[in-house]
Design a protein around this motif. Sequence first.
Motif, short mmCIF file in Angstrom:
data_model
loop_
_atom_site.label_atom_id
_atom_site.label_comp_id
_atom_site.label_asym_id
_atom_site.label_seq_id
_atom_site.Cartn_x
_atom_site.Cartn_y
_atom_site.Cartn_z
N LEU A 59 -3.23 -2.23 10.54
CA LEU A 59 -1.83 -2.60 10.78
C LEU A 59 -0.93 -1.83 9.82
N ARG A 60 -1.27 -1.81 8.56
CA ARG A 60 -0.48 -1.09 7.57
C ARG A 60 -0.45 0.42 7.86
N ALA A 61 -1.63 0.99 8.16
CA ALA A 61 -1.71 2.44 8.39
C ALA A 61 -0.89 2.86 9.60
N ALA A 62 -0.92 2.06 10.67
CA ALA A 62 -0.15 2.39 11.88
C ALA A 62 1.35 2.34 11.59
N VAL A 63 1.77 1.35 10.82
CA VAL A 63 3.20 1.24 10.48
C VAL A 63 3.62 2.41 9.59
N LEU A 64 2.76 2.81 8.67
CA LEU A 64 3.08 3.95 7.81
C LEU A 64 3.26 5.24 8.62
N LEU A 65 2.43 5.41 9.66
CA LEU A 65 2.57 6.59 10.52
C LEU A 65 3.92 6.59 11.24
N ALA A 66 4.32 5.43 11.75
CA ALA A 66 5.61 5.33 12.43
C ALA A 66 6.74 5.60 11.44
N GLU A 67 6.63 5.02 10.25
CA GLU A 67 7.68 5.20 9.23
C GLU A 67 7.78 6.66 8.80
N LYS A 68 6.62 7.30 8.63
CA LYS A 68 6.62 8.71 8.24
C LYS A 68 7.31 9.58 9.28
N ASP A 69 7.19 9.18 10.55
CA ASP A 69 7.81 9.94 11.64
C ASP A 69 9.26 9.52 11.88
N GLY A 70 9.74 8.57 11.09
CA GLY A 70 11.13 8.14 11.20
C GLY A 70 11.42 7.22 12.36
N ARG A 71 10.36 6.57 12.91
CA ARG A 71 10.55 5.70 14.06
C ARG A 71 10.58 4.23 13.64
N ARG A 72 11.25 3.39 14.45
CA ARG A 72 11.36 1.96 14.16
C ARG A 72 10.27 1.14 14.82
N ARG A 73 9.46 1.75 15.67
CA ARG A 73 8.43 1.03 16.40
C ARG A 73 7.09 1.76 16.28
N VAL A 74 6.03 0.97 16.19
CA VAL A 74 4.67 1.52 16.22
C VAL A 74 4.29 1.81 17.66
N THR A 75 3.59 2.92 17.91
CA THR A 75 3.16 3.31 19.25
C THR A 75 1.64 3.24 19.37
N GLN A 120 15.43 4.02 4.61
CA GLN A 120 15.01 2.80 5.28
C GLN A 120 13.49 2.70 5.34
N THR A 121 13.02 1.49 5.51
CA THR A 121 11.58 1.24 5.59
C THR A 121 11.31 0.17 6.64
N LEU A 122 10.09 0.19 7.17
CA LEU A 122 9.67 -0.82 8.14
C LEU A 122 9.03 -2.03 7.46
N PHE A 123 8.78 -1.93 6.14
CA PHE A 123 8.10 -2.99 5.40
C PHE A 123 9.11 -3.90 4.72
N ARG A 124 9.05 -5.17 5.06
CA ARG A 124 9.85 -6.18 4.38
C ARG A 124 9.22 -6.47 3.00
N ASP A 125 7.86 -6.53 2.98
CA ASP A 125 7.12 -6.77 1.74
C ASP A 125 5.76 -6.07 1.83
N PRO A 126 5.63 -4.87 1.28
CA PRO A 126 4.36 -4.13 1.39
C PRO A 126 3.19 -4.81 0.71
N ASP A 127 3.45 -5.69 -0.27
CA ASP A 127 2.35 -6.37 -0.96
C ASP A 127 1.54 -7.26 -0.04
N VAL A 128 2.13 -7.66 1.08
CA VAL A 128 1.43 -8.52 2.04
C VAL A 128 0.16 -7.85 2.58
N PHE A 129 0.12 -6.52 2.54
CA PHE A 129 -1.00 -5.78 3.11
C PHE A 129 -2.00 -5.31 2.05
N GLU A 130 -1.82 -5.78 0.80
CA GLU A 130 -2.78 -5.48 -0.25
C GLU A 130 -3.96 -6.45 -0.15
N LEU A 131 -5.16 -5.97 -0.51
CA LEU A 131 -6.35 -6.81 -0.42
C LEU A 131 -6.29 -7.99 -1.40
N THR A 132 -5.49 -7.85 -2.46
CA THR A 132 -5.38 -8.93 -3.45
C THR A 132 -4.32 -9.97 -3.07
#
Length: 390
Positions: A254-270, A11-23
């Motif tokens: 925003l992206r980095a915080a979500v990645l930390l939550a996802e890496k820890d297996g959590r559904r919410r950012v803290t 599972q992932t917390l990202f619906r569309d990771p491209d949204v957080f790309e600078l391009t």
Amino acid sequence: MTHSPLLRSDQTLFRDPDVFELTFVPEHLHHRDAQVKELAFLISPALRGGSALSAVLRGPPGTGKTTTVRRIFREVREETKKIVPAYVNCRHDHTLLAVHRSIFTQVVGYAPPSSGRYLDEIKQGIATRLHDHDAALVVCLDDADDLIVAGTYNTLLYQILRLYEKWDVRKAGVFAVTSNLDLNLGAEADPSVWSVFHPTEITFLPYSRTEIREILADRAQQGLYPRVVPKPLLDRIAGIAAGEQDIRIGIDLLRAAVLLAEKDGRRRVTHADVTAAARAVTAPALRNRAAGLSEAERALACWIAERSHDGADMASGTVFEAAQEYLPVGKTTYHEHLNALTRAGIVDLVPQKGRGREVRLRYDAGDVAAACSSPDRTCETPNSTCEIPN
């Protein structure tokens, strides 16, 4: 204490990771309507068989200059064949050949051979395609100040803007983009360039905290699954980005915080995720700010960081008096250095009751001390001594 349900490994917390790309170019460009209308106006003559006009886009980093141009160029490609937009990143391509190869690729649809093609052949290839399709060329030179450093700015502008003199094509338009507020790209053009350049200056001011909050909420809605980032944390991220005056900081955070939550297996950012991500994301920005300071100014910032870390009184007058033991400068010089730290975005001078002001760091004290230390001066918190040059 309750814990958020854990994610499964697939599972992932990202619906569309491209949204957080600078391009990434959003469907709706928030708070840049005036700039979009101005650019559209400059392009519009080319839709009627004429030539596009030119512009200088100027504003601090992270104010939407590149995204606005990309948005306009995307709409142009979708709506008409009468205009061919070409975007050039001048940090990557700043020689005459590299810039023209980039333009050729976007105009013709394929890259020219890596060898055996001279510059005139590439320019002729661009002109031939424009002539055959009766199309007008509009070129964005992003980070155009890199062309000045490379010594190619005026030559490139001359060759692009005067392409029509050698070949039967319409005069090109050029959008020159810079984040250097001390640089006037129009004034850098020599007389032979200026006579065909005549750019309109379009200013991009920093986004407000409210505007940043709206942009980040839009990105979160597009790129994340629901309820991943609680509203108070989105407010906090917006505040950090507003302090940096850079929307890119907010998107990266925003992206980095979500990645930390996802890496820890959590559904919410803290809050802890945001705190950890903020230090990683803002560190490069802080180093860049510190790099522009003098040795004396960095020494003062280092000492302020120590005092703030120790929880001491940070009233400006009190800081000056306490600094005399370690930083022997006069009051005028002290205030000049303090104002330089404010302009650099490392400290804020917050009004207090009466006429006093509080010196407040924008960053973690330890991070400021690390960024402002120099190899020949140790500056660590707590209990260290900095020496400041007169």
